[in-house]
Design a protein around this motif. Structure first.
Motif, PDB file in Angstrom:
ATOM      1  N   LYS A  54      11.690  10.798 140.905  1.00 59.23           N
ATOM      2  CA  LYS A  54      11.887   9.415 140.127  1.00 59.23           C
ATOM      3  C   LYS A  54      12.557   8.262 141.095  1.00 59.23           C
ATOM      4  N   VAL A  55      12.367   7.412 140.731  1.00 60.87           N
ATOM      5  CA  VAL A  55      13.048   6.454 141.702  1.00 60.87           C
ATOM      6  C   VAL A  55      14.728   6.550 141.531  1.00 60.87           C
ATOM      7  N   ALA A  56      15.411   6.285 142.518  1.00 62.26           N
ATOM      8  CA  ALA A  56      16.976   6.365 142.540  1.00 62.26           C
ATOM      9  C   ALA A  56      17.476   5.574 141.433  1.00 62.26           C
ATOM     10  N   ASP A  57      18.210   6.035 140.503  1.00 59.26           N
ATOM     11  CA  ASP A  57      18.823   5.471 139.225  1.00 59.26           C
ATOM     12  C   ASP A  57      20.117   4.440 139.736  1.00 59.26           C
ATOM     13  N   PRO A  58      19.983   3.172 139.749  1.00 55.99           N
ATOM     14  CA  PRO A  58      21.043   2.396 140.345  1.00 55.99           C
ATOM     15  C   PRO A  58      22.245   2.862 139.647  1.00 55.99           C
ATOM     16  N   ILE A  59      22.446   3.063 138.401  1.00 56.35           N
ATOM     17  CA  ILE A  59      23.782   3.420 137.424  1.00 56.35           C
ATOM     18  C   ILE A  59      24.194   4.641 138.165  1.00 56.35           C
ATOM     19  N   GLN A  60      23.379   5.509 138.544  1.00 60.67           N
ATOM     20  CA  GLN A  60      23.961   6.863 139.226  1.00 60.67           C
ATOM     21  C   GLN A  60      24.467   6.561 140.377  1.00 60.67           C
ATOM     22  N   MET A  61      23.742   5.835 141.458  1.00 63.45           N
ATOM     23  CA  MET A  61      24.171   5.089 142.578  1.00 63.45           C
ATOM     24  C   MET A  61      25.462   4.828 142.742  1.00 63.45           C
ATOM     25  N   VAL A  62      25.631   3.708 141.470  1.00 57.72           N
ATOM     26  CA  VAL A  62      27.081   3.026 141.296  1.00 57.72           C
ATOM     27  C   VAL A  62      28.111   4.333 141.014  1.00 57.72           C
ATOM     28  N   ARG A  63      27.984   4.996 140.102  1.00 58.90           N
ATOM     29  CA  ARG A  63      28.817   5.944 139.740  1.00 58.90           C
ATOM     30  C   ARG A  63      29.239   6.862 140.832  1.00 58.90           C
ATOM     31  N   ARG A  64      28.420   7.322 141.679  1.00 60.26           N
ATOM     32  CA  ARG A  64      28.776   8.156 142.918  1.00 60.26           C
ATOM     33  C   ARG A  64      29.703   7.166 143.931  1.00 60.26           C
ATOM     34  N   GLU A  65      29.496   6.049 143.970  1.00 57.12           N
ATOM     35  CA  GLU A  65      30.397   5.084 144.820  1.00 57.12           C
ATOM     36  C   GLU A  65      31.619   4.917 144.261  1.00 57.12           C
ATOM     37  N   ILE A  66      31.567   4.812 142.795  1.00 56.18           N
ATOM     38  CA  ILE A  66      32.955   4.558 142.193  1.00 56.18           C
ATOM     39  C   ILE A  66      33.841   5.859 142.189  1.00 56.18           C
ATOM     40  N   GLU A  67      33.245   7.043 142.110  1.00 54.94           N
ATOM     41  CA  GLU A  67      34.012   8.333 141.810  1.00 54.94           C
ATOM     42  C   GLU A  67      34.390   8.651 143.153  1.00 54.94           C
ATOM     43  N   LYS A  68      33.757   8.106 144.465  1.00 55.58           N
ATOM     44  CA  LYS A  68      34.102   8.578 145.665  1.00 55.58           C
ATOM     45  C   LYS A  68      35.426   7.672 145.980  1.00 55.58           C
ATOM     46  N   TRP A  69      35.822   6.841 145.229  1.00 53.95           N
ATOM     47  CA  TRP A  69      37.185   5.999 145.124  1.00 53.95           C
ATOM     48  C   TRP A  69      38.170   6.425 144.254  1.00 53.95           C
ATOM     49  N   ARG A  70      37.541   7.506 143.246  1.00 53.89           N
ATOM     50  CA  ARG A  70      38.240   7.607 142.367  1.00 53.89           C
ATOM     51  C   ARG A  70      38.582   6.680 141.326  1.00 53.89           C
ATOM     52  N   ASN A  71      37.665   5.872 141.367  1.00 51.92           N
ATOM     53  CA  ASN A  71      37.867   4.648 140.548  1.00 51.92           C
ATOM     54  C   ASN A  71      39.240   3.868 140.720  1.00 51.92           C
ATOM     55  N   HIS A  72      39.762   4.176 142.000  1.00 51.14           N
ATOM     56  CA  HIS A  72      40.959   3.102 142.375  1.00 51.14           C
ATOM     57  C   HIS A  72      40.893   2.365 143.577  1.00 51.14           C
ATOM     58  N   PHE A  73      40.888   1.055 143.586  1.00 51.28           N
ATOM     59  CA  PHE A  73      40.570   0.464 144.772  1.00 51.28           C
ATOM     60  C   PHE A  73      41.880  -0.495 144.888  1.00 51.28           C
TER      61      PHE A  73
END
Length: 463
Positions: free
Chosen positions: A128-147
């Protein structure tokens, strides 16, 4: 941290290389031999508690990140994927997964990427085409949702606004008017029947629906202020995400802007201090910061400032059908966030029945971890299809051994034997004799006996 051995060679190697250090230099800093460090980086030796503390001190990071850095979310993440029907003829236990993680972490990561792309409803050779929501979730969790940078700017701005007026909404409205020549206008629902917010640049107005409550009005005003005054910082974070998908980039920008608005309403230091003073009593936090339950729940997943960390909460939002519309693991590493399915024994599903109450529960997962959870129903704004007001349940959770200080845990026995044993949904759960089971575990072969029947509708190998 749990008592199990932690192999984190890939994470240690990334830390060392990002610091520009050789194995010789890092081994000297940790007071170990280069050959021993080499074994650690090749996952042939586990990390000791002493080394974890030394690494945390040397690189100023949370040692729990080492667990999060395990490919695919570690054993729990792999177990969830191996619960897929594709593997139902295989019996892959935790020991085998642990050995695979140690022996071939890059192969595990390759498997995870391939599996996560696969559309489970399509043939195995289609993707399937990459899911944009999952892509964003991965980026958020990379930061542990703390910016941290956004929090610092939002905190400074919140202090400046507070000096101007005691009413945050009024202070934001005044700053928008004076500094940016923008006014806020509240419009009737009949004028904006299908909109909650609209920025009319021709009229220089932020138009808000009268259907928004006071917390939501403040949030929308703070969001516009963030779009203007934190633009460069948000642009930098978005650029760092390196999204090739335009939708993912826009979703990530929206998350960061929302994060900034929450940072203005609930400035980090004041919010954390209030959390610790009240035992994370959500109702008090709502009143003190003029925020809604869901807004406070979001904020609780972000408290990971170096030197001033709060409890590592996770958050889910589900609808009546059980679909997840929001999920944030934060720094919790909770399997409950990543799981596709949920156990009906988790009382998050019962919160719809008593919308004004916070439901609490101590859970025990099959991996031995315990989680204290809070669940409460919330209503959305406006009317959806058929004219119904949207309803959701917000689920919050923290590791069971961290829950004693919570107001919501007062009077609750948090000992392991009092926890409700649950699984990560029936297809992934191997607990035996569960009368609530709706499907057999896909990782176990079914057994049949025409002469007797147990409490559960299915019997399986290992039962």
């Amino acid at each position: 941290m749990t008592d199990r051995k932690l192999y984190a060679g890939a994470a240690i190697k990334r830390l060392r290389r990002s610091a520009g250090m050789t194995q010789v230099a890092l081994s000297a800093a940790l007071d170990i031999s280069p050959s021993y460090l080499n074994l650690i980086e090749r996952n042939q030796r586990p990390l000791s508690a002493r080394l974890m503390l030394l690494l945390a001190d040397r690189f100023d990071f949370d040692p729990r990140k080492l667990v999060a850095a395990e490919p695919g979310g570690g054993v729990n993440g792999l177990s969830r994927r191996f619960a897929d029907p594709l593997f139902q003829d295989l019996t892959v236990d935790r020991t085998e997964l642990e050995e695979w993680l140690v022996a071939a972490p890059n192969a595990v990561e390759a498997f995870v990427r391939l599996f996560d792309q696969r559309d489970s409803g399509s043939p195995i050779n289609t993707f399937k085409v990459a899911d944009p929501i999952q892509m964003v979730r991965r980026e958020i969790e990379k930061w542990r949702n703390h910016f941290a940078d956004l929090d610092a700017i939002a905190e400074s701005l919140a202090d400046e606004l507070r000096l101007g007026a005691g009413d945050l909404y009024g202070a934001i409205a005044e700053r928008l008017r004076v500094k940016h020549q923008l006014t806020i206008r509240i419009l009737p629902e009949t004028v904006m029947p299908d909109k909650l917010r609209r920025l009319d640049l021709h009229a220089r107005q932020l138009q808000l629906s009268e259907m928004l409550d006071s917390a939501s009005r403040t949030f929308q005003a703070a969001l516009l202020l963030g779009q203007i005054e934190a633009q460069s910082e948000i642009d930098g974070l978005v650029a760092g995400g390196k999204f090739e998908d335009r939708a993912a980039e826009r979703l990530y920008r929206r998350h960061l802007t929302n994060y900034f608005a929450a940072g203005i309403m609930m400035p980090y230091a004041r919010f954390l201090r209030a959390c610790e003073q009240t035992g994370y009593r959500i109702q008090v936090l709502q009143r003190r910061f003029g925020a809604g339950f869901e807004q406070v729940a979001h904020r609780l997943t972000t408290l990971q400032r170096v030197g001033a960390r709060g409890l590592p909460f996770f958050m889910l939002r589900i609808d009546r059908s059980g679909q997840i519309s929001k999920r944030y693991a934060g720094a919790s590493n909770a399997p409950l966030v990543e799981s596709i399915n949920r156990c009906p024994l988790w009382n998050i599903h019962r919160a719809f029945e008593r919308p004004a109450e916070v439901q609490t529960q101590l859970l025990a997962l099959e991996d031995g971890s315990r989680w204290f959870t809070l669940s409460r129903a919330v209503q959305g704004i406006g009317s959806g299809a058929g004219g119904y007001t949207p309803e959701f349940v917000i689920g919050l959770g923290v590791a069971g051994d961290m829950a004693a200080s919570l107001f919501h845990a007062n009077g609750i026995d948090l000992s392991p034997e009092k926890a409700t044993p649950i699984g990560l949904g029936c297809p992934a759960c191997t607990r035996v004799q569960c009368s609530q089971r709706s499907a057999p575990p896909v990782s176990r072969a079914l057994k049949f006996d025409d002469r007797e029947r147990g409490l559960a509708p299915y019997s399986f190998a290992g039962d």
